[in-house]
Every structure is written in structure tokens, then in C-alpha cells.
Design a protein around this motif. Structure first.
Motif, PDB file in Angstrom:
ATOM      1  N   HIS A 335      14.277 -13.480 -90.597  1.00 16.58           N
ATOM      2  CA  HIS A 335      14.532 -12.107 -91.010  1.00 16.58           C
ATOM      3  C   HIS A 335      16.006 -11.752 -90.911  1.00 16.58           C
ATOM      4  O   HIS A 335      16.511 -10.920 -91.679  1.00 16.58           O
ATOM      5  CB  HIS A 335      13.714 -11.141 -90.142  1.00 16.58           C
ATOM      6  N   ALA A 336      16.742 -12.399 -90.005  1.00 12.76           N
ATOM      7  CA  ALA A 336      18.146 -12.056 -89.791  1.00 12.76           C
ATOM      8  C   ALA A 336      19.056 -12.610 -90.879  1.00 12.76           C
ATOM      9  O   ALA A 336      19.906 -11.892 -91.425  1.00 12.76           O
ATOM     10  CB  ALA A 336      18.600 -12.548 -88.425  1.00 12.76           C
ATOM     11  N   CYS A 337      18.890 -13.899 -91.240  1.00 11.20           N
ATOM     12  CA  CYS A 337      19.793 -14.523 -92.202  1.00 11.20           C
ATOM     13  C   CYS A 337      19.132 -14.893 -93.524  1.00 11.20           C
ATOM     14  O   CYS A 337      19.813 -15.187 -94.498  1.00 11.20           O
ATOM     15  CB  CYS A 337      20.453 -15.763 -91.596  1.00 11.20           C
ATOM     16  N   GLY A 338      17.811 -14.950 -93.565  1.00  8.89           N
ATOM     17  CA  GLY A 338      17.105 -15.246 -94.807  1.00  8.89           C
ATOM     18  C   GLY A 338      16.882 -16.710 -95.084  1.00  8.89           C
ATOM     19  O   GLY A 338      16.334 -17.060 -96.138  1.00  8.89           O
ATOM     20  N   SER A 339      17.267 -17.608 -94.183  1.00  9.19           N
ATOM     21  CA  SER A 339      17.074 -19.033 -94.421  1.00  9.19           C
ATOM     22  C   SER A 339      15.599 -19.391 -94.251  1.00  9.19           C
ATOM     23  O   SER A 339      14.893 -18.849 -93.404  1.00  9.19           O
ATOM     24  CB  SER A 339      17.926 -19.856 -93.452  1.00  9.19           C
ATOM     25  N   THR A 341      13.093 -22.560 -93.563  1.00 11.65           N
ATOM     26  CA  THR A 341      12.951 -23.934 -93.109  1.00 11.65           C
ATOM     27  C   THR A 341      11.622 -24.066 -92.379  1.00 11.65           C
ATOM     28  O   THR A 341      11.248 -23.179 -91.609  1.00 11.65           O
ATOM     29  CB  THR A 341      14.098 -24.337 -92.152  1.00 11.65           C
ATOM     30  N   GLU A 342      10.936 -25.180 -92.619  1.00 11.38           N
ATOM     31  CA  GLU A 342       9.660 -25.380 -91.953  1.00 11.38           C
ATOM     32  C   GLU A 342       9.823 -25.440 -90.439  1.00 11.38           C
ATOM     33  O   GLU A 342       8.957 -25.021 -89.693  1.00 11.38           O
ATOM     34  CB  GLU A 342       8.998 -26.652 -92.466  1.00 11.38           C
ATOM     35  N   GLY A 343      10.922 -25.966 -89.976  1.00 14.23           N
ATOM     36  CA  GLY A 343      11.139 -26.096 -88.540  1.00 14.23           C
ATOM     37  C   GLY A 343      11.484 -24.805 -87.849  1.00 14.23           C
ATOM     38  O   GLY A 343      11.603 -24.775 -86.618  1.00 14.23           O
ATOM     39  N   ASN A 344      11.687 -23.714 -88.592  1.00 10.53           N
ATOM     40  CA  ASN A 344      12.008 -22.439 -87.956  1.00 10.53           C
ATOM     41  C   ASN A 344      10.893 -21.988 -87.018  1.00 10.53           C
ATOM     42  O   ASN A 344      11.165 -21.457 -85.940  1.00 10.53           O
ATOM     43  CB  ASN A 344      12.242 -21.355 -89.018  1.00 10.53           C
ATOM     44  N   ARG A 345       9.648 -22.196 -87.434  1.00 13.95           N
ATOM     45  CA  ARG A 345       8.518 -21.778 -86.605  1.00 13.95           C
ATOM     46  C   ARG A 345       8.105 -22.956 -85.737  1.00 13.95           C
ATOM     47  O   ARG A 345       7.379 -23.858 -86.153  1.00 13.95           O
ATOM     48  CB  ARG A 345       7.368 -21.299 -87.475  1.00 13.95           C
ATOM     49  N   ASN A 355      19.249 -22.343 -88.708  1.00 12.34           N
ATOM     50  CA  ASN A 355      20.549 -22.187 -89.354  1.00 12.34           C
ATOM     51  C   ASN A 355      21.634 -22.173 -88.283  1.00 12.34           C
ATOM     52  O   ASN A 355      21.599 -21.326 -87.368  1.00 12.34           O
ATOM     53  CB  ASN A 355      20.574 -20.887 -90.157  1.00 12.34           C
ATOM     54  N   PRO A 356      22.638 -23.091 -88.350  1.00 18.96           N
ATOM     55  CA  PRO A 356      23.666 -23.150 -87.290  1.00 18.96           C
ATOM     56  C   PRO A 356      24.419 -21.841 -87.108  1.00 18.96           C
ATOM     57  O   PRO A 356      24.863 -21.522 -86.004  1.00 18.96           O
ATOM     58  CB  PRO A 356      24.594 -24.273 -87.765  1.00 18.96           C
ATOM     59  N   GLY A 357      24.568 -21.068 -88.174  1.00 21.34           N
ATOM     60  CA  GLY A 357      25.316 -19.827 -88.055  1.00 21.34           C
ATOM     61  C   GLY A 357      24.483 -18.640 -87.629  1.00 21.34           C
ATOM     62  O   GLY A 357      25.009 -17.528 -87.552  1.00 21.34           O
ATOM     63  N   CYS A 358      23.194 -18.860 -87.351  1.00 24.45           N
ATOM     64  CA  CYS A 358      22.311 -17.738 -87.004  1.00 24.45           C
ATOM     65  C   CYS A 358      21.737 -17.911 -85.601  1.00 24.45           C
ATOM     66  O   CYS A 358      22.147 -17.235 -84.672  1.00 24.45           O
ATOM     67  CB  CYS A 358      21.193 -17.601 -88.039  1.00 24.45           C
ATOM     68  N   GLY A 359      20.747 -18.796 -85.460  1.00 25.06           N
ATOM     69  CA  GLY A 359      20.134 -18.992 -84.155  1.00 25.06           C
ATOM     70  C   GLY A 359      19.245 -17.846 -83.699  1.00 25.06           C
ATOM     71  O   GLY A 359      19.005 -17.683 -82.493  1.00 25.06           O
ATOM     72  N   ASN A 360      18.752 -17.034 -84.629  1.00 25.24           N
ATOM     73  CA  ASN A 360      17.910 -15.892 -84.271  1.00 25.24           C
ATOM     74  C   ASN A 360      16.589 -16.367 -83.667  1.00 25.24           C
ATOM     75  O   ASN A 360      15.971 -17.328 -84.136  1.00 25.24           O
ATOM     76  CB  ASN A 360      17.626 -15.048 -85.523  1.00 25.24           C
ATOM     77  N   THR A 361      16.143 -15.695 -82.596  1.00 26.45           N
ATOM     78  CA  THR A 361      14.856 -15.986 -81.970  1.00 26.45           C
ATOM     79  C   THR A 361      14.015 -14.718 -81.948  1.00 26.45           C
ATOM     80  O   THR A 361      14.533 -13.623 -81.741  1.00 26.45           O
ATOM     81  CB  THR A 361      15.046 -16.502 -80.535  1.00 26.45           C
ATOM     82  N   ASP A 362      12.740 -14.905 -82.144  1.00 25.50           N
ATOM     83  CA  ASP A 362      11.825 -13.757 -82.171  1.00 25.50           C
ATOM     84  C   ASP A 362      10.402 -14.279 -82.055  1.00 25.50           C
ATOM     85  O   ASP A 362      10.159 -15.489 -82.160  1.00 25.50           O
ATOM     86  CB  ASP A 362      12.005 -12.978 -83.476  1.00 25.50           C
ATOM     87  N   HIS A 363       9.471 -13.376 -81.818  1.00 28.09           N
ATOM     88  CA  HIS A 363       8.064 -13.769 -81.894  1.00 28.09           C
ATOM     89  C   HIS A 363       7.743 -14.072 -83.351  1.00 28.09           C
ATOM     90  O   HIS A 363       8.129 -13.333 -84.259  1.00 28.09           O
ATOM     91  CB  HIS A 363       7.169 -12.647 -81.369  1.00 28.09           C
ATOM     92  N   ALA A 364       7.048 -15.156 -83.592  1.00 31.72           N
ATOM     93  CA  ALA A 364       6.826 -15.609 -84.965  1.00 31.72           C
ATOM     94  C   ALA A 364       6.090 -14.569 -85.793  1.00 31.72           C
ATOM     95  O   ALA A 364       6.420 -14.345 -86.962  1.00 31.72           O
ATOM     96  CB  ALA A 364       6.041 -16.928 -84.954  1.00 31.72           C
ATOM     97  N   ASP A 365       5.082 -13.909 -85.214  1.00 34.72           N
ATOM     98  CA  ASP A 365       4.327 -12.908 -85.970  1.00 34.72           C
ATOM     99  C   ASP A 365       5.159 -11.661 -86.239  1.00 34.72           C
ATOM    100  O   ASP A 365       5.052 -11.052 -87.305  1.00 34.72           O
ATOM    101  CB  ASP A 365       3.044 -12.536 -85.214  1.00 34.72           C
TER     102      ASP A 365
END
Length: 405
Positions: A335-339, A341-345, A355-365
Motif C-alpha cells: 500500500h505504501a509504494c505500490g510494488s 511481489t509474491e514474496g511481500n506476503r 522493495n529495497p526503497g520501501c520496507g513497509n511492514t503491516d498486517h497482511a489483511d
């Protein structure tokens, strides 16, 4: 605005037998009418309500058992059949099986219906050929009666009034500008974009154990036996309590969400297709059948479609706009950068942007709910509240007078 009011009936033995007889006659009329329509379609013709209603009047002269049910109840059955065939297709409408169909019938004429209140907890209604019937006055009618439906569920008879409560959908929500996205899942029934988890346990541990014992018992009993019938009825009572809790949860959740938000965004999910069996056929057997059946049970248990219907119903009274968006990549997009990737979750609950320039963490839902909300607001900004077009914004060049590349 039309709304439903359901009450539990207290029938005498004679009235219960009459109701079951009315339902059996309606079931026979439905199945006969459906078979006639299918035969006409096989020959390239079409059968409508009007000629079937005329043939029903002629059939009542030859078959006395058709006269046991009120005429307008049988006519309403043919109307319902006509509507079902027009909306879904003649060969997709289901038969009403005596073993699986819940008995029900409808009185469509409000002039033949009278309601009186007997006290704080009891009322009575006068129905054609049934006379005065008592019911528990659990809530006020709150409107003008349009029709009455009598149905049986889990061994009890219920009365449903269709009333016109004279309510009007507001032109504007009480909190304009507010919006929320909802992600439906199998761990939590609904998660909103503001981080609220809506969930409830619909079956207790004791009911789960009893349900499993009853399933084992019914598997060892002979089909058609009286003991099997009793066991199936006991299973039906447990499932009815679960369904009531699920309906209560969906109605309460929908009321709270629509009262606080002018726009509610959902994924456009085809629940029926998603919960289809993966068993396949004898020629092409399915794969991962056990895992798919477990997922199907989890989806159905959370009541995804029931929640959607409850939101649509509650939105009529608050003026909330219900928007549906494509579910593609909502759980994989950051949600932060819009990238995407399957590995995000990383797991069911953990979302970490790769994304190296983001690194956003959140609850997946919660992250998925935020993406759903953003997509819904983009659709609303383009003036498109449907799901047949793209959820993307219009090109910037069009707004500035330049053609887009």
C-alpha cells in the motif's frame, strides 16, 4: 422501503399438518410447472405464467388435492417459478426435493391478512384456510404488510412479513467523505482498512463435538429409517443455531460499518465459484481435493456473501455507496509504494514489502484492505461504481489537454 420481519409461530397440531400439506402441494406445482417448461424448451417453445395459471385452474377441477391449498398461494408459486426461469434459465432452476427442500409458501394478498397483538410477547395473524395463528411478538411490525411467508426450519415454523416501513434512502450520508475498505478472510471474517478486525466464533466446542458424533451416527444408519431422520433433525438444529449467529454477526457488523462510512469498498468475489468442489470427474480427477474442501468450508463458515448482502441492505438506510473492485493483487501489492511481489506476503498475517526503497511492514489483511479502499476511491473518482471497467484513474494527459502516450 421494503423490509422483512420474521417471527416464530406457535401452531396447533392441526395447523402444523395444514402448513405441511400446503407446502407439499406448492412443491408439486413447482416441480410439475418446471418439467412442463423444460419440455417446451426442448421443443423450441416457451411457456409463461399466464397459460400455466389457466392450466392450474383446470387441473384443480380434476384433482381435488390441489384445492387443499389457497389458490393465490399456488399462483404465487407459479410466479416465483416464472421469475426464476427468466433470471437463471429454465434448465438451471432446481427441483424442490422432499428430502432437501425446506417447506415454505407465501400469501401475496395483504387484504386477506389480519394481525392483532395479544400482549407484550404474543400476537396472532389470520391467514386463509389456517385461521388465527399465534406467534411470538419479538419486534414491532413497523410498516404496512405486503405479503406473508410461512416456512419451516430446524423443526420450527416461522412467519415472515414483508412490510413497507416508509423509510427513504438519504441523499447524503451523515459523515460525508468517510470511506473504508474491507478484506474478507478465513482467519477473520472482515478486516477494515482502519485496522479493525471483525470476527466471531459461530459454533462452540461442545456443539462441534456433538456435531461430529451425529455425523458418525448418521453414516451408520440406514437411509429412510426413523432413527436416521431423528439424527438428521438434530444436525439441522445445530446448523440452524450456527446460521442464526452468523446472520446476527453480519447484520451487526454491516450496521456499524455503514453508519460510520459514506463509501464501503469490497472485493468483487464470486463466492459460489470459489467454493466449487475440486473433486473433478472420473475422467479428470481433481487435485488437492482435501485442501480445497477445507478452504471451501472456511469461506462458507465466515459468511462472505452473507456479509455483502447485509452491507447492501444496511446501506439503504444510511445512504452509503457500496463499491466493488477487482480482487487482483490486493494481497500482494504494498500500500505504501505500490510494488507487487509474491514474496511481500510472508505468511497469512505478516506483510513485508521487498522493495529495497520501501520496507513497509503491516498486517497482511490490513494492507489488503487499504489497497481495496484505494482502488474503490479511484473508481469513485472516475465516476464508475461498476466492476466491468478498470479501477485505474484516467490518464493525466487527458486532464491537461494533452493526449496520453
Amino acid at each position: 422501503m421494503l423490509s422483512g420481519r420474521r417471527y416464530r409461530l406457535e401452531l396447533t397440531a392441526l395447523q402444523a399438518a395444514q402448513c405441511l400439506e400446503f407446502a407439499d402441494v406448492c412443491r408439486a406445482v413447482w416441480n410439475t410447472g418446471l418439467e412442463q417448461r423444460r419440455e417446451y424448451r426442448r421443443r423450441g417453445g416457451w411457456m409463461n405464467y399466464a397459460p400455466q395459471c389457466a392450466e392450474l385452474a383446470e387441473a384443480k377441477r380434476e384433482h381435488a388435492w390441489l384445492k387443499t391449498a389457497p389458490s393465490h398461494v399456488l399462483q404465487q408459486t407459479l410466479r416465483d417459478l416464472d421469475r426464476a426461469c427468466r433470471e437463471h434459465g429454465t434448465f438451471k432452476v432446481r427441483w424442490r426435493s422432499k428430502a432437501r427442500w425446506s417447506p415454505s409458501f407465501r400469501f401475496p394478498d395483504p387484504k386477506q391478512i389480519s394481525v392483532e397483538r395479544l400482549g407484550r410477547k404474543w400476537g396472532r395473524v389470520k391467514l386463509p384456510k389456517l385461521g388465527w395463528v399465534r406467534f411470538r411478538w419479538s419486534r414491532p411490525l413497523g410498516g404496512e404488510i405486503r405479503s406473508v411467508t410461512v416456512s419451516r426450519r430446524a423443526g420450527h415454523w416461522f412467519l415472515s412479513f414483508l412490510v413497507d416501513d416508509q423509510a427513504i434512502t438519504p441523499d447524503r450520508h451523515a459523515m460525508p467523505g468517510s470511506a473504508v475498505g474491507i478484506d474478507r478472510g478465513v482467519k477473520s471474517a472482515a478486516v477494515t482498512s482502519d485496522g479493525v478486525f471483525h470476527d466471531r466464533t459461530f459454533i462452540t466446542a461442545g456443539e462441534t463435538a456433538r456435531y461430529r458424533r451425529l455425523q458418525q451416527r448418521v453414516s451408520r444408519q440406514r437411509k429412510g429409517s426413523a432413527n436416521r431422520h431423528k439424527t438428521v433433525a438434530a444436525i439441522g438444529k445445530i446448523m440452524a443455531r450456527i446460521a442464526d449467529r452468523r446472520a446476527d454477526f453480519c447484520a451487526l457488523t454491516a450496521s456499524r460499518i455503514t453508519a460510520r462510512n459514506a463509501v464501503v469498498v469490497l472485493e468483487d468475489l464470486r463466492t459460489r465459484n470459489m467454493t466449487a468442489s475440486a473433486a473433478g470427474t472420473s475422467d479428470q480427477p481433481g487435485t488437492n481435493v482435501r485442501r480445497k474442501s477445507g478452504l471451501n468450508r472456511a469461506i462458507l463458515d465466515k459468511g462472505w456473501h452473507r456479509l455483502e448482502l447485509a452491507l447492501a441492505n444496511a446501506a439503504r438506510y444510511t445512504g452509503t455507496a457500496l463499491v466493488k473492485v477487482s480482487p487482483a493483487y490486493t494481497s500482494q501489492r504494498c500500500h505504501a509504494c505500490g510494488s507487487v511481489t509474491e514474496g511481500n506476503r510472508e505468511s497469512q498475517a505478516i506483510f513485508v514489502c521487498k522493495n529495497p526503497g520501501c520496507g513497509n511492514t503491516d498486517h497482511a489483511d490490513v494492507n489488503a484492505a487499504k489497497n481495496i479502499k484505494a482502488a474503490g476511491l479511484a473508481v469513485s473518482a472516475c465516476g464508475d461504481l461498476g466492476t466491468s471497467r478498470s479501477v485505474k484513474q484516467e490518464p493525466v494527459g487527458r486532464a491537461t489537454g494533452r493526449t496520453s502516450a
